[in-house]
Structures are given as structure tokens and as C-alpha cells.
Scaffold this motif. Structure first.
Motif, PDB file in Angstrom:
ATOM      1  N   ILE A  22       0.887  -1.161   0.000  1.00  0.00           N
ATOM      2  CA  ILE A  22       0.000   0.000   0.000  1.00  0.00           C
ATOM      3  C   ILE A  22       0.918   1.203   0.000  1.00  0.00           C
ATOM      4  CG2 ILE A  22      -1.767   1.285   1.255  1.00  0.00           C
ATOM      5  CD1 ILE A  22      -2.602  -1.427   2.499  1.00  0.00           C
ATOM      6  N   VAL A  23       0.832   1.996  -1.059  1.00  0.00           N
ATOM      7  CA  VAL A  23       1.755   3.116  -1.218  1.00  0.00           C
ATOM      8  C   VAL A  23       0.981   4.420  -1.358  1.00  0.00           C
ATOM      9  CG1 VAL A  23       3.559   1.684  -2.238  1.00  0.00           C
ATOM     10  CG2 VAL A  23       1.914   2.799  -3.714  1.00  0.00           C
ATOM     11  N   ILE A  43      -4.840  -2.214  -7.581  1.00  0.00           N
ATOM     12  CA  ILE A  43      -6.198  -2.329  -7.043  1.00  0.00           C
ATOM     13  C   ILE A  43      -6.987  -1.049  -7.321  1.00  0.00           C
ATOM     14  CG2 ILE A  43      -7.583  -2.677  -4.950  1.00  0.00           C
ATOM     15  CD1 ILE A  43      -5.947  -5.145  -5.835  1.00  0.00           C
ATOM     16  N   GLU A  44      -6.375   0.092  -7.009  1.00  0.00           N
ATOM     17  CA  GLU A  44      -7.032   1.369  -7.300  1.00  0.00           C
ATOM     18  C   GLU A  44      -5.991   2.426  -7.623  1.00  0.00           C
ATOM     19  OE1 GLU A  44      -7.871   3.606  -3.121  1.00  0.00           O
ATOM     20  OE2 GLU A  44      -9.188   1.907  -3.550  1.00  0.00           O
ATOM     21  N   ASN A  45      -6.420   3.456  -8.311  1.00  0.00           N
ATOM     22  CA  ASN A  45      -5.576   4.547  -8.795  1.00  0.00           C
ATOM     23  C   ASN A  45      -4.704   4.052  -9.944  1.00  0.00           C
ATOM     24  OD1 ASN A  45      -6.644   6.476  -6.999  1.00  0.00           O
ATOM     25  ND2 ASN A  45      -5.347   5.652  -5.373  1.00  0.00           N
ATOM     26  N   GLU A  46      -3.489   4.566 -10.073  1.00  0.00           N
ATOM     27  CA  GLU A  46      -2.628   4.125 -11.162  1.00  0.00           C
ATOM     28  C   GLU A  46      -1.169   4.258 -10.780  1.00  0.00           C
ATOM     29  OE1 GLU A  46      -2.237   8.033 -14.022  1.00  0.00           O
ATOM     30  OE2 GLU A  46      -3.878   6.658 -14.410  1.00  0.00           O
ATOM     31  N   SER A  60      -6.468   1.086 -12.397  1.00  0.00           N
ATOM     32  CA  SER A  60      -7.208   0.177 -11.517  1.00  0.00           C
ATOM     33  C   SER A  60      -7.619  -1.093 -12.253  1.00  0.00           C
ATOM     34  CB  SER A  60      -8.454   0.876 -10.986  1.00  0.00           C
ATOM     35  OG  SER A  60      -8.099   1.988 -10.210  1.00  0.00           O
ATOM     36  N   GLY A  61      -7.326  -2.234 -11.646  1.00  0.00           N
ATOM     37  CA  GLY A  61      -7.719  -3.522 -12.203  1.00  0.00           C
ATOM     38  C   GLY A  61      -6.809  -4.064 -13.289  1.00  0.00           C
ATOM     39  N   THR A  62      -5.683  -3.393 -13.558  1.00  0.00           N
ATOM     40  CA  THR A  62      -4.768  -3.878 -14.589  1.00  0.00           C
ATOM     41  C   THR A  62      -3.480  -4.397 -13.962  1.00  0.00           C
ATOM     42  OG1 THR A  62      -3.753  -1.712 -14.974  1.00  0.00           O
ATOM     43  CG2 THR A  62      -5.682  -2.267 -16.318  1.00  0.00           C
ATOM     44  N   SER A  63      -2.741  -5.190 -14.750  1.00  0.00           N
ATOM     45  CA  SER A  63      -1.502  -5.797 -14.268  1.00  0.00           C
ATOM     46  C   SER A  63      -0.365  -5.549 -15.256  1.00  0.00           C
ATOM     47  CB  SER A  63      -1.678  -7.308 -14.094  1.00  0.00           C
ATOM     48  OG  SER A  63      -2.684  -7.591 -13.152  1.00  0.00           O
TER      49      SER A  63
END
Length: 71
Positions: A22-23, A43-46, A60-63
């Protein structure tokens, strides 16, 4: 920053390292290399991912994936 180690190099036979992080906004992890591959999931933001001279923005939601290097 809050960091939890999910799997380390010892438990994955040096293949990868899995962290839960968590940053804060605008957090930057300096450019670096290491032997283990990394997979990033937002998980959220970018965040921005720099791999082999290319920059990729993960939302958000990408890997994203960064291969390990031969040290």
C-alpha cells in the motif's frame, strides 16, 4: 508505505517475489534490477511501470510484468 511479503525467493526457488504494498500517491520505486520476476496488479488509482526502456501506465484492475534479470 505498508509492505507484506506474500512469497519470497526462498519459497519460490528464486523464481519470483510476491508483495502486497500500500503506497501513497506519487510513490516512486527507483529503477532497479534483480533476479526474480515481478508482476504488478493495481487495485485502485494508477502507477507507472518502466521495463526495458518502455513506460506503461497501469490503472485500476490492470496488471504488468517485469522479467527478472540474470545477475
Amino acid at each position: 508505505m505498508t509492505l507484506s511479503i506474500i512469497a519470497d525467493a526462498e519459497t519460490t526457488e528464486g523464481e519470483y517475489l510476491a508483495l502486497d504494498m500500500i503506497v501513497p500517491p506519487l510513490f516512486e520505486n527507483d529503477l532497479h534490477t534483480h533476479g526474480q520476476s515481478e508482476v504488478f496488479h493495481v487495485i485502485e488509482n494508477e502507477t507507472r511501470l518502466h521495463v526495458d526502456g518502455r513506460e506503461q501506465t497501469l490503472g485500476s484492475g490492470t496488471s504488468g510484468y517485469a522479467p527478472g534479470s540474470d545477475l
